[in-house]
Design an enzyme around this catalytic site. Sequence first.
Site, short mmCIF file in Angstrom:
data_model
loop_
_atom_site.label_atom_id
_atom_site.label_comp_id
_atom_site.label_asym_id
_atom_site.label_seq_id
_atom_site.Cartn_x
_atom_site.Cartn_y
_atom_site.Cartn_z
N ASP A 299 0.84 -1.20 0.00
CA ASP A 299 0.00 0.00 0.00
C ASP A 299 0.88 1.25 0.00
O ASP A 299 2.06 1.21 -0.37
CB ASP A 299 -0.95 -0.07 1.22
CG ASP A 299 -2.29 0.60 0.96
OD1 ASP A 299 -2.32 1.85 1.00
OD2 ASP A 299 -3.29 -0.09 0.71
N ASP A 300 0.31 2.36 0.43
CA ASP A 300 0.95 3.67 0.42
C ASP A 300 2.35 3.64 1.07
O ASP A 300 2.58 2.86 1.99
CB ASP A 300 0.03 4.61 1.22
CG ASP A 300 0.27 6.07 0.91
OD1 ASP A 300 1.26 6.38 0.24
OD2 ASP A 300 -0.56 6.88 1.35
N ARG B 65 -6.25 16.27 3.81
CA ARG B 65 -5.19 15.27 3.97
C ARG B 65 -3.87 15.78 3.39
O ARG B 65 -3.16 15.06 2.70
CB ARG B 65 -5.58 13.93 3.32
CG ARG B 65 -4.89 12.75 3.99
CD ARG B 65 -4.90 11.48 3.18
NE ARG B 65 -4.46 10.36 3.98
CZ ARG B 65 -3.97 9.24 3.50
NH1 ARG B 65 -3.86 9.05 2.21
NH2 ARG B 65 -3.58 8.27 4.29
N LYS C 257 -3.95 -0.86 -6.68
CA LYS C 257 -5.00 -0.30 -5.83
C LYS C 257 -4.99 1.19 -6.12
O LYS C 257 -4.01 1.88 -5.81
CB LYS C 257 -4.71 -0.58 -4.36
CG LYS C 257 -5.75 0.06 -3.42
CD LYS C 257 -5.50 -0.35 -1.98
CE LYS C 257 -6.40 0.40 -1.03
NZ LYS C 257 -6.06 0.14 0.37
N TRP C 258 -6.05 1.69 -6.75
CA TRP C 258 -6.12 3.07 -7.25
C TRP C 258 -6.95 3.88 -6.26
O TRP C 258 -8.16 3.74 -6.19
CB TRP C 258 -6.78 3.05 -8.63
CG TRP C 258 -6.93 4.36 -9.31
CD1 TRP C 258 -7.62 5.44 -8.88
CD2 TRP C 258 -6.39 4.73 -10.59
NE1 TRP C 258 -7.56 6.47 -9.78
CE2 TRP C 258 -6.81 6.05 -10.85
CE3 TRP C 258 -5.61 4.07 -11.54
CZ2 TRP C 258 -6.49 6.72 -12.03
CZ3 TRP C 258 -5.29 4.74 -12.71
CH2 TRP C 258 -5.71 6.05 -12.95
N ASP C 259 -6.28 4.74 -5.52
CA ASP C 259 -6.92 5.46 -4.41
C ASP C 259 -7.23 6.90 -4.81
O ASP C 259 -6.74 7.42 -5.82
CB ASP C 259 -5.95 5.42 -3.22
CG ASP C 259 -6.65 5.50 -1.87
OD1 ASP C 259 -7.83 5.86 -1.83
OD2 ASP C 259 -5.98 5.21 -0.86
N MET C 260 -8.03 7.60 -4.00
CA MET C 260 -8.38 9.01 -4.23
C MET C 260 -8.85 9.56 -2.89
O MET C 260 -9.90 9.15 -2.41
CB MET C 260 -9.50 9.05 -5.27
CG MET C 260 -9.83 10.39 -5.84
SD MET C 260 -11.16 11.19 -4.93
CE MET C 260 -11.57 12.50 -6.06
N ASN C 261 -8.06 10.45 -2.29
CA ASN C 261 -8.26 10.74 -0.87
C ASN C 261 -8.67 12.15 -0.50
O ASN C 261 -8.43 12.56 0.62
CB ASN C 261 -6.99 10.35 -0.09
CG ASN C 261 -6.95 8.84 0.14
OD1 ASN C 261 -7.85 8.28 0.72
ND2 ASN C 261 -5.90 8.20 -0.36
N CYS D 138 -10.60 2.66 -5.06
CA CYS D 138 -10.71 3.02 -3.65
C CYS D 138 -10.80 4.53 -3.59
O CYS D 138 -10.20 5.23 -4.41
CB CYS D 138 -9.43 2.52 -2.95
SG CYS D 138 -9.20 3.07 -1.25
N ASP E 56 -12.77 1.94 4.76
CA ASP E 56 -11.64 1.91 5.70
C ASP E 56 -12.09 1.39 7.06
O ASP E 56 -11.26 1.13 7.93
CB ASP E 56 -11.06 3.32 5.88
CG ASP E 56 -10.00 3.63 4.83
OD1 ASP E 56 -9.62 2.72 4.08
OD2 ASP E 56 -9.54 4.79 4.78
C1 DGJ Z 1 -7.04 5.29 2.04
C2 DGJ Z 1 -7.38 3.85 1.77
O1 DGJ Z 1 -8.73 3.63 2.00
C3 DGJ Z 1 -6.53 2.97 2.66
O2 DGJ Z 1 -6.88 1.63 2.49
C4 DGJ Z 1 -5.07 3.19 2.33
O3 DGJ Z 1 -4.81 2.76 1.02
C5 DGJ Z 1 -4.73 4.66 2.50
N1 DGJ Z 1 -5.63 5.50 1.77
C6 DGJ Z 1 -3.33 4.93 2.06
O4 DGJ Z 1 -3.00 6.25 2.14
#
Ligand code: DGJ
Length: 720
Positions: A361-362, A438, A471-475, A521, A543
């Site tokens: 992961d990250d 974030r 795993k393609w995330d967006m936060n 994600c 999460d």
């Molecule tokens: C948010 C994701 O939902 C988590 O599972 C993890 O990948 C973190 N980001 C990593 O920054």
Amino acid sequence: MSINYNSELKRFTIETKNTRYVLDIVKGKYPIHIYYGQKNDSIELKYKPFLYSFAPYFDEEDQAFSPDTYPSEFPCFGSGDFRETSIKIKNKNGDSVCFFEYDGNRIFKGRINLPGLPFASADDNTETLELQLIDTVTNCKAKIYYTVFPEEDVISRYVIIENHSGRDAVIEKCMSLCLDIPRCDFDMISLYGGHAQERNYQRNPLMHGIQSVYSRRGASSAHFNPFIAICDKDANEIKGEVYGFNFVFSGNFLDEVEVDQQSTTRVQIGLGSENFSWLLHDGESFTSPEAVMTYSADGINKMSRNFHSFIRNHILPPEPFDKRPVVLNTWEACFFDIDESEMMRFARAAAECGTDMLVMDDGWFGARNDDSAGLGDWYENKNKFKDGLAAFVAKVKANGIKFGIWVEPEMVNPNSDLYRAHPDWCLQVKGRTSLLSRHQLVLDMGNPEVIEYLKDIFSKTFNGVKLDYFKWDMNRHMSEVGSPYLPPERQGEAAYRYMLGVYELLDFFKKRFPNTMIETCSGGGGRYDLGMMKYGTMIWTSDNTFPKARTKIQYSSLLAYPASTMSCHVSNPENVCSSPAELKFRYEVALGGALGYEMHLPNASKEISDTVKQQIINYREYEDVILRGDYYSLYNPFECDISAYYYTDANHDKILLSVIEVHGMRERKYKISVSVADPNAKYYDKISGKTYTGRELIYGFDYRTHDADPYSQMWYFVKQ
Ligand code: DGJ
């Protein structure tokens, strides 16, 4: 034939296996909705206007026929329909009044591909109706498409607007789907939430006025899901009329339900108007995203199953591997604390326990040691992986497992080389501070230069690295939505163009890295939508991995989306789940979807590792019915103390039944019945070793909740 046109009656009839949709062209001009529901020949198919004072009319001789009261297929802004409308276009005179009337039709095999957008794939069974409309004053044209998915009882709708006015026009609202139903005695089901509390189920009676769910966040979001349903007030899992709706898009949306003066209900699904406008030069066209609807005469479960089959058959990408990999993800066990030697411990433990893939992961790239820096710098960190990524991944794979990696391409930390070099590549509004979330800013994914840069950097960094999975995330969500790349008159397009850019990059990843799988994600399930499902095989559901909360999130996700889209991890027992009972509970909850682990397996005791190993062996027996079977919900955990549901194959030879106790209340009693069982057969439960007759399963058995907390129970009935 799914679509029929009766030219005498000027009537279009669209049929799926169990449903019928009828629309008439009344007076040769007005597309009017007549019926949507189960096939039923005794229903009178005729629109009967009723005179309402204050309702504007076209014709002194027929004052009851009014755009304010008729059930319109495409209600137009400013032309006598005072309800929410589907289309609003600003013309050369500066007003936004428009009115579209019938101009012809075309019925054809297949469908229209939507440029740059995700859409449902169509096979030879698919037929499409193109309803051609024209605004005779501005000379703009609208084409409404109805594509039919007969087997799944789904009809989709999308719209193309063409500007033939000789001048610029600005689309200010363009909804993809409008359905007027001559009733108001419905409940509305929608899903609300937030980060780590996605998709809470809510059900309320419709009221006169507008009720809506929406996103203004630039992502479909965890805050409301684009799925909604309206249903009979007494509809439950197995009985009652239910209409389900969804949107094949991952950005801003508006689901609007309005009950009007005549107590009829208008449902609209589309982009909304608040965060969207689109400038159309003369000769140009705009295509809306696709919306979908289904109807069930047999309760909520049937609506869900219609959507599940539709998504599996027409939305999701093909599975890249023979078996869906059980992954070990490093996030909850390590957070940012990763390097080669720690990851190699994970790789060995992953292989030892029988998982199929390590997902790093990250924290693997740039100066990414926490969430305040490095995002955007997509190059390997030589301090953490001294021989480089390719060599490290080869070592991981020498353990006989696959390897996946985390990316968040759409975002940047101000403390990054990318931001320092290209501050103009972020969404921003001149003179205003760009707010952080974030510690990050949002890249302007509508800028082709940004997309080309991302294609290039990921291609270089991952060149020669044998990846199986992203795993393609967006936060974070978008604020100060402006694009330095776009001229002032196109700023209303920034959020929509952003999504087109994301889809282009996702498409690039699929082509550049073939045979990889994408798990999408957004801080968990913040983009749990049909747009993302077109590219990603599954979505990180939340999460929140606390199992009781997860049970509820999974219940609501399953209302609209199949189990195979839910990435469900058993999380770290060192932090929160040290007892075998807790591990069993977490596992049985995770069996609601695609199983994975997020535990510190290298530090796990032998007892825990052995348990995990056995869990995965058992899952291999169940996974076909979970990921490809039919889903039946028995109890809704938002309304009861338990969640109870089963998955079964098409012949009902295998039935995996689960009861998860969510409230820890003593002595609540429920009847658990398995209606799909064959009354004349016997079923062996491979978990308890007991045999039941099909009749016993159909009649059901009493279930009492337990003192022990947490508690869950499973049965795996195999027909003898
Ligand atoms: C948010 C994701 O939902 C988590 O599972 C993890 O990948 C973190 N980001 C990593 O920054």
